[in-house]
Design a protein around this motif. Sequence first.
Motif, PDB file in Angstrom:
ATOM      1  N   UNK A 221     119.526 -51.699  31.518  1.00  0.00           N
ATOM      2  CA  UNK A 221     118.861 -52.936  31.927  1.00  0.00           C
ATOM      3  C   UNK A 221     117.414 -52.948  31.431  1.00  0.00           C
ATOM      4  N   UNK A 222     116.694 -51.876  31.710  1.00  0.00           N
ATOM      5  CA  UNK A 222     115.294 -51.797  31.307  1.00  0.00           C
ATOM      6  C   UNK A 222     115.138 -51.882  29.792  1.00  0.00           C
ATOM      7  N   UNK A 223     115.883 -51.071  29.057  1.00  0.00           N
ATOM      8  CA  UNK A 223     115.713 -51.014  27.603  1.00  0.00           C
ATOM      9  C   UNK A 223     116.083 -52.331  26.924  1.00  0.00           C
ATOM     10  N   UNK A 224     117.076 -53.045  27.477  1.00  0.00           N
ATOM     11  CA  UNK A 224     117.414 -54.343  26.879  1.00  0.00           C
ATOM     12  C   UNK A 224     116.245 -55.315  27.015  1.00  0.00           C
ATOM     13  N   UNK A 225     115.500 -55.229  28.093  1.00  0.00           N
ATOM     14  CA  UNK A 225     114.328 -56.084  28.271  1.00  0.00           C
ATOM     15  C   UNK A 225     113.117 -55.548  27.513  1.00  0.00           C
ATOM     16  N   UNK A 226     112.937 -54.254  27.524  1.00  0.00           N
ATOM     17  CA  UNK A 226     111.789 -53.619  26.856  1.00  0.00           C
ATOM     18  C   UNK A 226     111.822 -53.886  25.355  1.00  0.00           C
ATOM     19  N   UNK A 227     113.011 -53.802  24.772  1.00  0.00           N
ATOM     20  CA  UNK A 227     113.170 -54.044  23.334  1.00  0.00           C
ATOM     21  C   UNK A 227     113.594 -55.481  23.037  1.00  0.00           C
TER      22      UNK A 227
END
Length: 93
Positions: free
Chosen positions: A35-41
């Motif tokens: 979840x975090x990485x999809x938003x971060x990137x």
Amino acid sequence: MHGTSRTILATDYNFYVNQRTGGDSNQALASYMDYFLSNYHGDRAPVTISHHFTRWNNGAYVEALTRFVLQVCPMPDVRCVSYRDLAKWLNTY
């Protein structure tokens, strides 16, 4: 929910309900990281994770959240803040 086709809200309760046979902190952590990485990137939208801070499934979700925070909060351009601070920031735009 990492490793499945399910999409759930990022809350300890949803993992508790979906992991009836026992808590898996590694799956919860991997889900939070996905979840975090999809938003971060991606679009850089705020990530919100809700927790009751209970010891469901022998504390699997508190452990996952703790590991998540320790990994994510020190990353460049990441701000780990309270809901109050997030709402205050959002209201400025």
